[in-house]
Design a protein around this motif. Structure first.
Motif, mmCIF file in Angstrom:
data_model
loop_
_atom_site.group_PDB
_atom_site.id
_atom_site.type_symbol
_atom_site.label_atom_id
_atom_site.label_comp_id
_atom_site.label_asym_id
_atom_site.label_seq_id
_atom_site.Cartn_x
_atom_site.Cartn_y
_atom_site.Cartn_z
ATOM 1 N N ASP A 139 35.872 30.689 31.689
ATOM 2 C CA ASP A 139 34.818 31.487 31.065
ATOM 3 C C ASP A 139 33.904 32.132 32.103
ATOM 4 O OD1 ASP A 139 35.680 30.995 28.454
ATOM 5 O OD2 ASP A 139 34.493 29.150 28.313
ATOM 6 N N ASP A 140 33.920 31.614 33.325
ATOM 7 C CA ASP A 140 33.074 32.152 34.392
ATOM 8 C C ASP A 140 33.720 33.327 35.130
ATOM 9 O OD1 ASP A 140 31.202 30.174 33.854
ATOM 10 O OD2 ASP A 140 31.956 28.832 35.431
ATOM 11 N N TYR A 141 35.032 33.536 34.935
ATOM 12 C CA TYR A 141 35.768 34.498 35.744
ATOM 13 C C TYR A 141 36.480 35.548 34.904
ATOM 14 C CZ TYR A 141 34.960 31.365 39.622
ATOM 15 O OH TYR A 141 34.344 30.598 40.578
ATOM 16 N N GLU A 142 36.637 36.728 35.508
ATOM 17 C CA GLU A 142 37.448 37.780 34.916
ATOM 18 C C GLU A 142 38.598 38.086 35.861
ATOM 19 O OE1 GLU A 142 37.030 42.523 33.931
ATOM 20 O OE2 GLU A 142 35.378 41.207 33.362
ATOM 21 N N GLY A 143 39.804 38.166 35.337
ATOM 22 C CA GLY A 143 40.953 38.529 36.147
ATOM 23 C C GLY A 143 40.854 39.991 36.565
ATOM 24 N N ILE A 144 41.049 40.244 37.858
ATOM 25 C CA ILE A 144 40.974 41.606 38.384
ATOM 26 C C ILE A 144 42.369 42.177 38.606
ATOM 27 C CG2 ILE A 144 40.093 43.073 40.249
ATOM 28 C CD1 ILE A 144 37.892 41.675 38.483
ATOM 29 N N GLY A 145 43.237 41.408 39.236
ATOM 30 C CA GLY A 145 44.590 41.896 39.487
ATOM 31 C C GLY A 145 45.443 40.860 40.180
ATOM 32 N N ILE A 157 49.517 44.462 40.473
ATOM 33 C CA ILE A 157 50.019 44.328 39.110
ATOM 34 C C ILE A 157 48.830 44.014 38.199
ATOM 35 C CG2 ILE A 157 51.602 43.079 37.575
ATOM 36 C CD1 ILE A 157 53.012 44.699 39.832
ATOM 37 N N HIS A 158 48.726 44.748 37.130
ATOM 38 C CA HIS A 158 47.590 44.608 36.210
ATOM 39 C C HIS A 158 47.804 43.473 35.195
ATOM 40 C CE1 HIS A 158 45.377 48.066 37.674
ATOM 41 N NE2 HIS A 158 46.533 48.692 37.766
ATOM 42 N N ARG A 159 46.929 43.382 34.242
ATOM 43 C CA ARG A 159 46.896 42.442 33.118
ATOM 44 C C ARG A 159 46.361 41.065 33.480
ATOM 45 N NH1 ARG A 159 50.769 45.862 32.987
ATOM 46 N NH2 ARG A 159 52.172 44.576 34.182
ATOM 47 N N ALA A 160 45.752 40.899 34.655
ATOM 48 C CA ALA A 160 45.138 39.606 35.002
ATOM 49 C C ALA A 160 43.971 39.309 34.066
ATOM 50 C CB ALA A 160 44.680 39.603 36.457
ATOM 51 N N LYS A 161 43.227 40.328 33.694
ATOM 52 C CA LYS A 161 42.095 40.120 32.783
ATOM 53 C C LYS A 161 42.582 39.483 31.481
ATOM 54 C CE LYS A 161 38.276 42.658 30.557
ATOM 55 N NZ LYS A 161 38.362 42.046 29.256
ATOM 56 N N GLU A 162 43.623 40.081 30.914
ATOM 57 C CA GLU A 162 44.144 39.575 29.638
ATOM 58 C C GLU A 162 44.741 38.178 29.791
ATOM 59 O OE1 GLU A 162 44.241 44.065 29.629
ATOM 60 O OE2 GLU A 162 44.764 42.503 31.053
ATOM 61 N N GLU A 163 45.438 37.923 30.886
ATOM 62 C CA GLU A 163 46.052 36.602 31.111
ATOM 63 C C GLU A 163 45.012 35.491 31.101
ATOM 64 O OE1 GLU A 163 49.641 37.936 34.127
ATOM 65 O OE2 GLU A 163 47.949 36.801 34.885
ATOM 66 N N PHE A 164 43.905 35.741 31.796
ATOM 67 C CA PHE A 164 42.932 34.675 31.959
ATOM 68 C C PHE A 164 41.908 34.611 30.834
ATOM 69 C CE2 PHE A 164 45.098 34.886 35.914
ATOM 70 C CZ PHE A 164 45.286 33.546 36.193
ATOM 71 N N GLU A 165 42.123 35.428 29.809
ATOM 72 C CA GLU A 165 41.385 35.289 28.558
ATOM 73 C C GLU A 165 42.153 34.407 27.578
ATOM 74 O OE1 GLU A 165 40.923 39.405 27.472
ATOM 75 O OE2 GLU A 165 39.033 39.591 28.568
ATOM 76 N N LEU A 166 43.428 34.149 27.878
ATOM 77 C CA LEU A 166 44.284 33.348 27.006
ATOM 78 C C LEU A 166 44.233 31.865 27.377
ATOM 79 C CD1 LEU A 166 47.409 35.703 26.928
ATOM 80 C CD2 LEU A 166 45.721 35.351 25.105
ATOM 81 N N PRO A 167 44.592 30.981 26.447
ATOM 82 C CA PRO A 167 44.583 29.545 26.743
ATOM 83 C C PRO A 167 45.416 29.170 27.976
ATOM 84 C CG PRO A 167 44.882 29.895 24.388
ATOM 85 C CD PRO A 167 44.934 31.249 25.046
ATOM 86 N N GLU A 168 46.569 29.846 28.175
ATOM 87 C CA GLU A 168 47.408 29.535 29.336
ATOM 88 C C GLU A 168 46.680 29.827 30.642
ATOM 89 O OE1 GLU A 168 50.318 31.115 26.106
ATOM 90 O OE2 GLU A 168 48.241 31.443 26.710
#
Length: 173
Positions: A141-147, A117-128
């Motif tokens: 800030d050190d990580y990018e959501g992949i999936g 399931i996608h959108r992990a990148k966007e989720e972990f750019e948000l405050p939540e």
């Protein structure tokens, strides 16, 4: 089931029973994820295993909001494995993608269904998303959501494979 059989028969499942995934199976799947190849062996990814229903449901709602929907993007799966990877490693997206593949293939080997399931990148750019990682002592800030690798028992038959396209492989001999 051998490796090639597992690779050829795994399918993405989009309907899950609420039944819990046994801890022993989950541990084996997570271990398989940690053995995915990574660029220069740097092991840039991390896996956040979510089995807590409240946290899972909050993440599902956030994912749905990003998607612009009001349905459960995790299709009722009781387990969500979030793969993130260190942004400072040039191969982080590829590394995390290989972890996702290992997780899904290991789940299939153990009789569990899965789906990326996608959108992990966007989720972990948000405050939540930042808050969730902070509870684990991680700086978002050190990580990018992949999936997200959702796991559980399929509610119904797994889908039939789609025919492979004819021009999938080109050979230079």
């Amino acid at each position: 089931m051998n490796t090639l059989e597992a690779l050829n028969t795994r399918r993405s499942v989009r309907a899950y029973k609420p039944d819990a995934v046994p801890a022993e199976a989950l541990d084996k799947i997570l271990e398989a994820g940690t053995y995915a190849p990574t660029g220069m062996g740097r092991q840039s990814p991390i896996i956040v295993a979510i089995t807590d229903k409240e946290v899972r449901d909050r993440l599902s709602a956030l994912n749905a909001k990003i998607m612009g929907a009001d349905t459960d993007p995790f299709y009722g799966a009781p387990v969500v494995l979030v793969v993130l990877a260190r942004k400072d490693i040039p191969t982080h997206v590829y590394d995390g993608s290989l972890v996702m593949g290992n997780l899904m293939n290991a789940a299939h080997e153990l009789g569990l269904a899965s789906c990326w399931i996608h959108r992990a990148k966007e989720e972990f750019e948000l405050p939540e998303g930042h808050e969730l990682l902070a509870t684990l002592g991680l700086d978002a800030d050190d990580y990018e959501g992949i999936g997200h690798c959702i796991l559980g028992y399929a509610d119904g038959d797994e889908p039939a494979p789609k025919p492979r396209k004819e021009d999938y492989v080109y050979r230079i001999a």
